[in-house]
Motif scaffolding. Structure first.
Motif, PDB file in Angstrom:
ATOM      1  N   SER A 284       4.289  13.895  -1.948  1.00 39.44           N
ATOM      2  CA  SER A 284       4.787  12.973  -0.935  1.00 39.44           C
ATOM      3  C   SER A 284       4.426  11.553  -1.336  1.00 39.44           C
ATOM      4  N   ASN A 285       5.211  10.619  -0.840  1.00 44.35           N
ATOM      5  CA  ASN A 285       4.858   9.216  -0.939  1.00 44.35           C
ATOM      6  C   ASN A 285       4.389   8.760   0.432  1.00 44.35           C
ATOM      7  N   VAL A 286       3.354   7.949   0.441  1.00 41.12           N
ATOM      8  CA  VAL A 286       2.783   7.466   1.696  1.00 41.12           C
ATOM      9  C   VAL A 286       2.723   5.952   1.640  1.00 41.12           C
ATOM     10  N   LYS A 287       3.217   5.331   2.701  1.00 38.15           N
ATOM     11  CA  LYS A 287       3.161   3.880   2.807  1.00 38.15           C
ATOM     12  C   LYS A 287       2.317   3.522   4.021  1.00 38.15           C
ATOM     13  N   PHE A 288       1.445   2.543   3.852  1.00 39.27           N
ATOM     14  CA  PHE A 288       0.592   2.073   4.937  1.00 39.27           C
ATOM     15  C   PHE A 288       1.010   0.658   5.318  1.00 39.27           C
ATOM     16  N   ASN A 289       1.023   0.390   6.617  1.00 38.61           N
ATOM     17  CA  ASN A 289       1.302  -0.970   7.061  1.00 38.61           C
ATOM     18  C   ASN A 289      -0.011  -1.746   7.181  1.00 38.61           C
ATOM     19  N   PHE A 290       0.072  -2.927   7.722  1.00 38.46           N
ATOM     20  CA  PHE A 290      -1.098  -3.809   7.807  1.00 38.46           C
ATOM     21  C   PHE A 290      -2.225  -3.201   8.635  1.00 38.46           C
ATOM     22  N   LEU A 291      -1.879  -2.423   9.650  1.00 39.19           N
ATOM     23  CA  LEU A 291      -2.878  -1.815  10.544  1.00 39.19           C
ATOM     24  C   LEU A 291      -3.209  -0.378  10.141  1.00 39.19           C
ATOM     25  N   PHE A 292      -2.889   0.002   8.924  1.00 39.68           N
ATOM     26  CA  PHE A 292      -3.194   1.309   8.340  1.00 39.68           C
ATOM     27  C   PHE A 292      -2.434   2.461   8.994  1.00 39.68           C
ATOM     28  N   LYS A 293      -1.290   2.195   9.598  1.00 43.11           N
ATOM     29  CA  LYS A 293      -0.437   3.281  10.094  1.00 43.11           C
ATOM     30  C   LYS A 293       0.280   3.852   8.883  1.00 43.11           C
ATOM     31  N   ASP A 294       0.211   5.176   8.745  1.00 47.76           N
ATOM     32  CA  ASP A 294       0.794   5.811   7.564  1.00 47.76           C
ATOM     33  C   ASP A 294       2.181   6.364   7.863  1.00 47.76           C
ATOM     34  N   ILE A 295       3.064   6.209   6.883  1.00 57.77           N
ATOM     35  CA  ILE A 295       4.423   6.726   6.946  1.00 57.77           C
ATOM     36  C   ILE A 295       4.598   7.643   5.737  1.00 57.77           C
ATOM     37  N   TRP A 296       4.821   8.937   6.010  1.00 57.43           N
ATOM     38  CA  TRP A 296       4.932   9.945   4.955  1.00 57.43           C
ATOM     39  C   TRP A 296       6.385  10.214   4.643  1.00 57.43           C
ATOM     40  N   GLU A 297       6.712  10.248   3.361  1.00 54.35           N
ATOM     41  CA  GLU A 297       8.047  10.596   2.876  1.00 54.35           C
ATOM     42  C   GLU A 297       7.886  11.836   2.005  1.00 54.35           C
ATOM     43  N   ASN A 298       8.310  12.981   2.501  1.00 54.68           N
ATOM     44  CA  ASN A 298       8.168  14.234   1.749  1.00 54.68           C
ATOM     45  C   ASN A 298       9.277  14.370   0.729  1.00 54.68           C
TER      46      ASN A 298
ATOM     47  N   GLU B 109       0.856  -1.183   0.000  1.00 57.57           N
ATOM     48  CA  GLU B 109       0.000   0.000   0.000  1.00 57.57           C
ATOM     49  C   GLU B 109       0.897   1.239   0.000  1.00 57.57           C
ATOM     50  N   ILE B 110       1.422   1.596  -1.179  1.00 51.25           N
ATOM     51  CA  ILE B 110       2.282   2.764  -1.341  1.00 51.25           C
ATOM     52  C   ILE B 110       1.610   3.676  -2.360  1.00 51.25           C
ATOM     53  N   PHE B 111       1.442   4.946  -1.963  1.00 53.03           N
ATOM     54  CA  PHE B 111       0.759   5.910  -2.805  1.00 53.03           C
ATOM     55  C   PHE B 111       1.635   7.132  -3.040  1.00 53.03           C
ATOM     56  N   SER B 112       1.536   7.689  -4.228  1.00 54.61           N
ATOM     57  CA  SER B 112       2.151   8.966  -4.554  1.00 54.61           C
ATOM     58  C   SER B 112       1.041  10.012  -4.473  1.00 54.61           C
ATOM     59  N   VAL B 113       1.248  11.036  -3.637  1.00 57.34           N
ATOM     60  CA  VAL B 113       0.202  12.012  -3.369  1.00 57.34           C
ATOM     61  C   VAL B 113       0.669  13.398  -3.809  1.00 57.34           C
ATOM     62  N   TYR B 114      -0.126  14.031  -4.639  1.00 58.67           N
ATOM     63  CA  TYR B 114       0.098  15.414  -5.033  1.00 58.67           C
ATOM     64  C   TYR B 114      -0.998  16.232  -4.373  1.00 58.67           C
ATOM     65  N   TYR B 115      -0.576  17.279  -3.642  1.00 57.01           N
ATOM     66  CA  TYR B 115      -1.544  18.061  -2.898  1.00 57.01           C
ATOM     67  C   TYR B 115      -1.091  19.510  -2.804  1.00 57.01           C
ATOM     68  N   SER B 116      -1.999  20.355  -2.349  1.00 54.41           N
ATOM     69  CA  SER B 116      -1.709  21.773  -2.215  1.00 54.41           C
ATOM     70  C   SER B 116      -2.038  22.211  -0.795  1.00 54.41           C
ATOM     71  N   VAL B 117      -1.096  22.951  -0.182  1.00 49.01           N
ATOM     72  CA  VAL B 117      -1.299  23.514   1.151  1.00 49.01           C
ATOM     73  C   VAL B 117      -0.874  24.971   1.092  1.00 49.01           C
ATOM     74  N   ASN B 118      -1.787  25.852   1.445  1.00 47.88           N
ATOM     75  CA  ASN B 118      -1.526  27.296   1.429  1.00 47.88           C
ATOM     76  C   ASN B 118      -0.999  27.771   0.075  1.00 47.88           C
ATOM     77  N   GLY B 119      -1.554  27.240  -0.997  1.00 47.93           N
ATOM     78  CA  GLY B 119      -1.183  27.653  -2.337  1.00 47.93           C
ATOM     79  C   GLY B 119       0.093  27.038  -2.875  1.00 47.93           C
ATOM     80  N   GLN B 120       0.768  26.213  -2.084  1.00 49.29           N
ATOM     81  CA  GLN B 120       1.997  25.563  -2.535  1.00 49.29           C
ATOM     82  C   GLN B 120       1.705  24.120  -2.931  1.00 49.29           C
ATOM     83  N   GLU B 121       2.124  23.766  -4.138  1.00 52.12           N
ATOM     84  CA  GLU B 121       1.982  22.396  -4.603  1.00 52.12           C
ATOM     85  C   GLU B 121       3.046  21.535  -3.933  1.00 52.12           C
ATOM     86  N   LYS B 122       2.648  20.381  -3.425  1.00 56.99           N
ATOM     87  CA  LYS B 122       3.581  19.483  -2.757  1.00 56.99           C
ATOM     88  C   LYS B 122       3.383  18.056  -3.260  1.00 56.99           C
TER      89      LYS B 122
END
Length: 81
Positions: A66-80, A51-64
């Motif tokens: 991150s990659n997010v990995k989820f473990n078996f219990l849905f704990k998320d690990i963000w890599e900016n 469960e690895i996702f590439s996420v494109y998002y905007s915060v305060n007008g800035q495009e960002k």
């Protein structure tokens, strides 16, 4: 006769893995970004096995991005990036 019960179980398990887990992960990503006062632009699943996702998002007008990995219990690990 026991085989009849195995087939529906396997189908339910596959539905959980391919549909429900992905939906839960995407909802958690969206909630995390909204808590930062942002919004999700695009989410791509990078791996069929994990469960690895590439996420494109905007915060305060800035495009960002991150990659997010989820473990078996849905704990998320963000890599900016």
């Amino acid at each position: 006769m026991d085989f009849i019960w195995v087939v529906p179980f396997i189908i339910l398990l596959l539905m959980y893995e391919k549909i429900w887990r992905i939906k839960i992960c995407k909802n958690k990503i969206d909630k995390h970004i909204r808590n930062e006062n942002g919004y999700v632009v695009k989410i791509e699943k990078l791996s069929e096995r994990d469960e690895i996702f590439s996420v494109y998002y905007s915060v305060n007008g800035q495009e960002k991005h991150s990659n997010v990995k989820f473990n078996f219990l849905f704990k998320d690990i963000w890599e900016n990036h």
